[in-house]
Design a protein around this motif. Sequence first.
Motif, PDB file in Angstrom:
ATOM      1  N   ASN A  84      11.761  -3.300   0.985  1.00  0.00           N
ATOM      2  CA  ASN A  84      11.411  -3.856   2.232  1.00  0.00           C
ATOM      3  C   ASN A  84      10.594  -3.007   3.265  1.00  0.00           C
ATOM      4  OD1 ASN A  84      11.253  -6.014   3.825  1.00  0.00           O
ATOM      5  ND2 ASN A  84      13.281  -5.523   4.928  1.00  0.00           N
ATOM      6  N   VAL A  85       9.231  -2.735   2.673  1.00  0.00           N
ATOM      7  CA  VAL A  85       8.410  -1.862   3.283  1.00  0.00           C
ATOM      8  C   VAL A  85       6.829  -2.643   3.302  1.00  0.00           C
ATOM      9  CG1 VAL A  85       7.013   0.241   3.464  1.00  0.00           C
ATOM     10  CG2 VAL A  85       9.563   0.247   2.752  1.00  0.00           C
ATOM     11  N   GLN A  86       6.366  -2.715   4.509  1.00  0.00           N
ATOM     12  CA  GLN A  86       4.939  -3.214   4.666  1.00  0.00           C
ATOM     13  C   GLN A  86       4.100  -2.445   5.610  1.00  0.00           C
ATOM     14  OE1 GLN A  86       4.098  -6.993   3.441  1.00  0.00           O
ATOM     15  NE2 GLN A  86       5.468  -5.674   2.215  1.00  0.00           N
ATOM     16  N   VAL A  87       2.969  -2.218   5.202  1.00  0.00           N
ATOM     17  CA  VAL A  87       1.928  -1.200   5.896  1.00  0.00           C
ATOM     18  C   VAL A  87       0.940  -2.093   6.712  1.00  0.00           C
ATOM     19  CG1 VAL A  87       0.463   0.541   5.659  1.00  0.00           C
ATOM     20  CG2 VAL A  87       2.437   0.542   4.404  1.00  0.00           C
ATOM     21  N   GLU A  88       0.593  -1.963   7.734  1.00  0.00           N
ATOM     22  CA  GLU A  88      -0.507  -2.784   8.422  1.00  0.00           C
ATOM     23  C   GLU A  88      -1.672  -1.906   8.630  1.00  0.00           C
ATOM     24  OE1 GLU A  88       0.542  -3.297  12.489  1.00  0.00           O
ATOM     25  OE2 GLU A  88       2.262  -4.534  11.969  1.00  0.00           O
ATOM     26  N   LEU A 139      -7.912  -3.606   1.152  1.00  0.00           N
ATOM     27  CA  LEU A 139      -7.520  -4.011  -0.379  1.00  0.00           C
ATOM     28  C   LEU A 139      -6.316  -3.571  -1.155  1.00  0.00           C
ATOM     29  CD1 LEU A 139      -8.014  -6.433  -2.523  1.00  0.00           C
ATOM     30  CD2 LEU A 139      -9.909  -4.737  -3.324  1.00  0.00           C
ATOM     31  N   LEU A 140      -6.412  -2.062  -0.676  1.00  0.00           N
ATOM     32  CA  LEU A 140      -5.142  -1.384  -1.398  1.00  0.00           C
ATOM     33  C   LEU A 140      -3.941  -1.622  -0.885  1.00  0.00           C
ATOM     34  CD1 LEU A 140      -4.402   0.766  -3.423  1.00  0.00           C
ATOM     35  CD2 LEU A 140      -5.194   2.467  -1.549  1.00  0.00           C
ATOM     36  N   THR A 141      -4.136  -1.618   0.584  1.00  0.00           N
ATOM     37  CA  THR A 141      -2.912  -1.715   1.469  1.00  0.00           C
ATOM     38  C   THR A 141      -2.103  -3.300   1.159  1.00  0.00           C
ATOM     39  OG1 THR A 141      -3.743  -0.432   2.932  1.00  0.00           O
ATOM     40  CG2 THR A 141      -1.960  -1.802   3.892  1.00  0.00           C
ATOM     41  N   LYS A 142      -3.384  -4.431   0.904  1.00  0.00           N
ATOM     42  CA  LYS A 142      -2.649  -5.477   0.631  1.00  0.00           C
ATOM     43  C   LYS A 142      -2.037  -5.666  -0.666  1.00  0.00           C
ATOM     44  CE  LYS A 142      -4.612 -10.193  -0.026  1.00  0.00           C
ATOM     45  NZ  LYS A 142      -6.014 -11.296  -0.139  1.00  0.00           N
ATOM     46  N   ASN A 143      -2.664  -5.027  -1.623  1.00  0.00           N
ATOM     47  CA  ASN A 143      -2.045  -5.012  -2.962  1.00  0.00           C
ATOM     48  C   ASN A 143      -0.698  -4.216  -2.857  1.00  0.00           C
ATOM     49  OD1 ASN A 143      -3.931  -6.382  -4.235  1.00  0.00           O
ATOM     50  ND2 ASN A 143      -5.042  -4.408  -4.512  1.00  0.00           N
ATOM     51  N   PHE A 144      -0.592  -3.172  -1.975  1.00  0.00           N
ATOM     52  CA  PHE A 144       0.689  -2.396  -1.783  1.00  0.00           C
ATOM     53  C   PHE A 144       1.705  -3.284  -1.237  1.00  0.00           C
ATOM     54  CE2 PHE A 144       3.446   0.078   0.728  1.00  0.00           C
ATOM     55  CZ  PHE A 144       3.937   1.084  -0.289  1.00  0.00           C
ATOM     56  N   ASN A 145       1.246  -3.908  -0.143  1.00  0.00           N
ATOM     57  CA  ASN A 145       2.322  -5.071   0.302  1.00  0.00           C
ATOM     58  C   ASN A 145       2.752  -5.785  -0.507  1.00  0.00           C
ATOM     59  OD1 ASN A 145       2.277  -3.434   2.780  1.00  0.00           O
ATOM     60  ND2 ASN A 145       0.558  -4.937   3.630  1.00  0.00           N
ATOM     61  N   GLN A 146       1.937  -6.610  -1.346  1.00  0.00           N
ATOM     62  CA  GLN A 146       2.294  -7.418  -2.380  1.00  0.00           C
ATOM     63  C   GLN A 146       3.061  -6.906  -3.426  1.00  0.00           C
ATOM     64  OE1 GLN A 146       1.711 -10.921  -2.103  1.00  0.00           O
ATOM     65  NE2 GLN A 146       2.783 -11.184  -4.256  1.00  0.00           N
ATOM     66  N   MET A 147       2.867  -5.820  -3.622  1.00  0.00           N
ATOM     67  CA  MET A 147       3.805  -5.145  -4.847  1.00  0.00           C
ATOM     68  C   MET A 147       5.287  -4.879  -4.195  1.00  0.00           C
ATOM     69  SD  MET A 147       3.633  -1.126  -6.223  1.00  0.00           S
ATOM     70  CE  MET A 147       4.113  -0.586  -4.563  1.00  0.00           C
ATOM     71  N   THR A 148       5.267  -4.405  -2.769  1.00  0.00           N
ATOM     72  CA  THR A 148       6.726  -4.032  -2.555  1.00  0.00           C
ATOM     73  C   THR A 148       7.379  -5.778  -2.233  1.00  0.00           C
ATOM     74  OG1 THR A 148       5.607  -4.015   0.017  1.00  0.00           O
ATOM     75  CG2 THR A 148       6.015  -2.050  -1.214  1.00  0.00           C
ATOM     76  N   LYS A 149       6.620  -6.581  -1.851  1.00  0.00           N
ATOM     77  CA  LYS A 149       7.396  -7.943  -1.537  1.00  0.00           C
ATOM     78  C   LYS A 149       8.187  -8.263  -3.260  1.00  0.00           C
ATOM     79  CE  LYS A 149       4.666  -9.957   1.874  1.00  0.00           C
ATOM     80  NZ  LYS A 149       3.570 -10.824   2.317  1.00  0.00           N
ATOM     81  N   GLU A 150       7.018  -8.041  -4.022  1.00  0.00           N
ATOM     82  CA  GLU A 150       7.594  -8.439  -5.495  1.00  0.00           C
ATOM     83  C   GLU A 150       8.860  -7.476  -5.970  1.00  0.00           C
ATOM     84  OE1 GLU A 150       6.686 -11.096  -7.356  1.00  0.00           O
ATOM     85  OE2 GLU A 150       5.425 -11.725  -5.711  1.00  0.00           O
ATOM     86  N   LEU A 151       8.623  -6.171  -5.633  1.00  0.00           N
ATOM     87  CA  LEU A 151       9.824  -5.368  -5.762  1.00  0.00           C
ATOM     88  C   LEU A 151      11.086  -5.642  -5.218  1.00  0.00           C
ATOM     89  CD1 LEU A 151       7.846  -1.909  -5.936  1.00  0.00           C
ATOM     90  CD2 LEU A 151       8.892  -3.197  -7.815  1.00  0.00           C
ATOM     91  N   ASN A 152      10.852  -6.067  -3.855  1.00  0.00           N
ATOM     92  CA  ASN A 152      11.996  -6.140  -2.988  1.00  0.00           C
ATOM     93  C   ASN A 152      12.577  -7.604  -3.737  1.00  0.00           C
ATOM     94  OD1 ASN A 152      13.516  -5.978  -0.658  1.00  0.00           O
ATOM     95  ND2 ASN A 152      12.672  -7.698   0.193  1.00  0.00           N
ATOM     96  N   LYS A 153      11.753  -8.662  -4.130  1.00  0.00           N
ATOM     97  CA  LYS A 153      12.320  -9.922  -4.809  1.00  0.00           C
ATOM     98  C   LYS A 153      12.920  -9.421  -6.142  1.00  0.00           C
ATOM     99  CE  LYS A 153      10.966 -14.396  -6.550  1.00  0.00           C
ATOM    100  NZ  LYS A 153       9.587 -15.253  -6.541  1.00  0.00           N
ATOM    101  N   ILE A 154      12.466  -8.742  -6.800  1.00  0.00           N
ATOM    102  CA  ILE A 154      13.168  -8.278  -8.008  1.00  0.00           C
ATOM    103  C   ILE A 154      14.329  -7.451  -7.851  1.00  0.00           C
ATOM    104  CG2 ILE A 154      12.937  -6.911 -10.171  1.00  0.00           C
ATOM    105  CD1 ILE A 154       9.864  -7.432 -10.071  1.00  0.00           C
ATOM    106  N   GLU A 155      14.423  -6.645  -7.024  1.00  0.00           N
ATOM    107  CA  GLU A 155      15.710  -5.954  -6.388  1.00  0.00           C
ATOM    108  C   GLU A 155      16.732  -6.792  -6.212  1.00  0.00           C
ATOM    109  OE1 GLU A 155      18.369  -2.668  -5.930  1.00  0.00           O
ATOM    110  OE2 GLU A 155      16.769  -3.031  -7.109  1.00  0.00           O
ATOM    111  N   THR A 156      16.069  -7.909  -5.286  1.00  0.00           N
ATOM    112  CA  THR A 156      17.254  -8.992  -4.653  1.00  0.00           C
ATOM    113  C   THR A 156      17.986  -9.538  -5.951  1.00  0.00           C
ATOM    114  OG1 THR A 156      16.060  -9.131  -2.494  1.00  0.00           O
ATOM    115  CG2 THR A 156      17.750 -10.761  -3.320  1.00  0.00           C
TER     116      THR A 156
END
Length: 462
Positions: free
Chosen positions: A199-203, A212-229
């Motif tokens: 559950n990490v987001q970078v501004e 773009l790298l930050t946006k992709n990272f935030n999207q990745m963490t959202k998906e990982l958080n969803k998968i973990e849940t």
Amino acid sequence: MKSIYVKLVLSFIITILLSVVITVVVTTFLSKQKLEMRLGQDMVKMGEDFIDLYGAEDSDKAARFLSNSSFIHFSFIIIDDQHKEKVLGQPGPPIPITPKEVDQVLDGKRYSNLNEEKGDRPQPNVVGLPFKENGRSYALFIQSHPQRQFSVIQDVQNIQLITILLVGIVLFAYVSTIIIKPIKRLSTAMKVVGQGEYNVQVEHAANDEIGLLTKNFNQMTKELNKIETMRQEFIASVSHEIQSPLTSIRGFSAALKDDIVSEDKKIQYLTIIEKESTRLSQLSSNLLKLASLDSEHQTLMLQHYRLDEQIRHVVMALEPQWTKKNIEIDLDLANVQMEADKDLLEQVWLNLVTNAIKYTPEHGFVKISISLNSLKNEEIDVKIKDNGIGIAEEDQKYIFESFYKVDKSRTLKGSGLGLAITKKIVRLHEGSIHVESKSDQGSTFTVTLPIQKNRNKKDSSV
């Protein structure tokens, strides 16, 4: 290991230094060539003007004037036919000419050493012009000291280049700090993700590569958080689904072991143990099926067969269930020949028809139809409609997830895996499934499948 910040600064400094060295060498060479060419022309013109003035009535006054107004980097040397020298203007180093060269000028020839190689050490430039005064021959030598001019020019250039270098390094270091800062934030966030916190987001507001790298990272963490849940919910659901029948089996087994129950109760307990064991077996089978469908190596065993006949067979296999509840089955099946994995699709129809029967009250109805898709003739729609309890709108987006149950009270037994398996099988066939439903108004599940699977696409997991 050097940081990217240090690498950027070092790369910048090396690039600037190389640019400075190349610029100094090239500009100095070109400037020297141009200066010497212009200098030679000016020196000849200066000498001719000097001779005109020197030959005037008041030649001594002209000589004094030229001596006082001459350039600070020039000197005028007059040599008579007796090789006697008279220096006017700024005194300079000894004139680098030989007596033979002096005699040549006295004989009427001009002299110049501007085009001669002067070696590594700086040498003065000399131009010699012949002239006559009162019947005597004279040689006028104009001597310049351009090395002084070059020295001044080079000093100015060096100061400019060093200033540019220092200012460039400072500005680049500042800009690099700004560039590196979001990368450091990303690095820190990655460490947190590596420790299992998703559950990490970078501004980062800039719309650049790092953005773009930050946006992709935030999207990745959202998906990982969803998968973990989902993983945690999956484990909790599996644990509950396994624990419930095990508790029943253990409890009734203990009661039978005490040998304090009647024969009728024994039969009842054994029947419950058998049902719960079957339930565990079915759960295990579904979990294996789900894992198999998630595997990248899952392939489809394609074959041509009659889809309408397959659905009729499924309905007949479930006859005990729908006749027990007096449910009316309405079939409207077009004659469809298709290519698919027959065994996997049979699982789809079993799951959907079983659910329709399960959630339809007594004396209800279930309607099953097959028709060509109105938009794409190469696709077919299979609709399974019932007038059962329906599905609330807030539940509809979750019903295809593993272990999700609309019946929160769990009064109707089930593992919550049927629709998840169904959706994966349908998507493996490059099809789609969706539901239309309202609470207490029944549900309609629509499965859209291609009549013939596209063989240009590889079978893959969902």
